[in-house]
Design a protein around this motif. Sequence first.
Motif, PDB file in Angstrom:
ATOM      1  N   GLN A   1       9.943   3.499  -0.674  1.00  0.00           N
ATOM      2  CA  GLN A   1      11.019   2.562  -0.349  1.00  0.00           C
ATOM      3  C   GLN A   1      11.926   3.094   0.750  1.00  0.00           C
ATOM      4  OE1 GLN A   1      12.945   2.153  -4.121  1.00  0.00           O
ATOM      5  NE2 GLN A   1      11.420   0.734  -4.926  1.00  0.00           N
ATOM      6  N   GLN A   2      11.889   4.395   0.987  1.00  0.00           N
ATOM      7  CA  GLN A   2      12.777   5.004   1.971  1.00  0.00           C
ATOM      8  C   GLN A   2      12.432   4.557   3.392  1.00  0.00           C
ATOM      9  OE1 GLN A   2      11.015   6.745  -0.294  1.00  0.00           O
ATOM     10  NE2 GLN A   2      12.487   7.831  -1.559  1.00  0.00           N
ATOM     11  N   SER A   3      13.430   4.640   4.263  1.00  0.00           N
ATOM     12  CA  SER A   3      13.187   4.425   5.686  1.00  0.00           C
ATOM     13  C   SER A   3      12.382   5.620   6.198  1.00  0.00           C
ATOM     14  CB  SER A   3      14.507   4.342   6.451  1.00  0.00           C
ATOM     15  OG  SER A   3      15.229   3.209   6.028  1.00  0.00           O
ATOM     16  N   ILE A   4      11.554   5.368   7.191  1.00  0.00           N
ATOM     17  CA  ILE A   4      10.684   6.415   7.735  1.00  0.00           C
ATOM     18  C   ILE A   4      11.335   7.016   8.973  1.00  0.00           C
ATOM     19  CG2 ILE A   4       8.366   6.943   8.591  1.00  0.00           C
ATOM     20  CD1 ILE A   4       8.331   5.747   5.759  1.00  0.00           C
TER      21      ILE A   4
ATOM     22  N   LYS B   1       5.061   2.188   3.681  1.00  0.00           N
ATOM     23  CA  LYS B   1       5.951   1.227   3.017  1.00  0.00           C
ATOM     24  C   LYS B   1       5.326   0.680   1.734  1.00  0.00           C
ATOM     25  CE  LYS B   1       9.736   1.105   5.301  1.00  0.00           C
ATOM     26  NZ  LYS B   1      10.930   1.617   4.659  1.00  0.00           N
ATOM     27  N   LYS B   2       4.004   0.762   1.603  1.00  0.00           N
ATOM     28  CA  LYS B   2       3.345   0.303   0.385  1.00  0.00           C
ATOM     29  C   LYS B   2       3.664   1.218  -0.795  1.00  0.00           C
ATOM     30  CE  LYS B   2      -0.510  -1.706   2.915  1.00  0.00           C
ATOM     31  NZ  LYS B   2      -1.913  -1.537   3.297  1.00  0.00           N
ATOM     32  N   THR B   3       4.003   2.485  -0.500  1.00  0.00           N
ATOM     33  CA  THR B   3       4.239   3.465  -1.545  1.00  0.00           C
ATOM     34  C   THR B   3       5.694   3.902  -1.643  1.00  0.00           C
ATOM     35  OG1 THR B   3       2.005   4.308  -1.142  1.00  0.00           O
ATOM     36  CG2 THR B   3       3.454   5.704  -2.437  1.00  0.00           C
TER      37      THR B   3
ATOM     38  N   ASN C   1       3.844   3.349   9.433  1.00  0.00           N
ATOM     39  CA  ASN C   1       4.987   2.773   8.731  1.00  0.00           C
ATOM     40  C   ASN C   1       4.518   1.749   7.694  1.00  0.00           C
ATOM     41  OD1 ASN C   1       7.825   2.598   8.358  1.00  0.00           O
ATOM     42  ND2 ASN C   1       7.879   0.730   9.576  1.00  0.00           N
ATOM     43  N   ALA C   2       3.582   0.882   8.079  1.00  0.00           N
ATOM     44  CA  ALA C   2       3.053  -0.134   7.157  1.00  0.00           C
ATOM     45  C   ALA C   2       2.340   0.508   5.971  1.00  0.00           C
ATOM     46  CB  ALA C   2       2.113  -1.074   7.913  1.00  0.00           C
TER      47      ALA C   2
ATOM     48  N   ASP D   1       3.579   2.223  14.020  1.00  0.00           N
ATOM     49  CA  ASP D   1       3.680   0.932  13.319  1.00  0.00           C
ATOM     50  C   ASP D   1       2.704   0.873  12.143  1.00  0.00           C
ATOM     51  OD1 ASP D   1       5.694   0.016  15.006  1.00  0.00           O
ATOM     52  OD2 ASP D   1       4.273  -0.929  16.387  1.00  0.00           O
TER      53      ASP D   1
END
Length: 100
Positions: free
Chosen positions: A62-65, A58-60, A54-55, A51
């Motif tokens: 756009q793709q799903s992880i 997501k700041k850098t 992922n956070a 989690d």
Amino acid sequence: MNALILRLKNSIDHNILNSIDKNLMGQYHFVPISVKDSFLFVAVSKNSNKDEINAILKKTFQQSIKFMLVGDDDLKELLGSFVSDESISQTPTAGTVEPA
């Protein structure tokens, strides 16, 4: 270095790797590998806090992880290729919750 770690190491997109703070990688125990089919693939161990990772990512990105689970020792070996030993915490950071 075992075959899995060698394959992962050879698959790493260095542009992605260079856009991530190496200290965070060592602190949270993860290594971004590459982007394929709109997914960012990230190597983690069972002890990594997905989690939090992922956070951070997501700041850098756009793709799903998509997380790729590797053994703890294997991940530390992979991390050691990119992060100084002093920057790799003994146990991954569990989160930002402060004790009461």
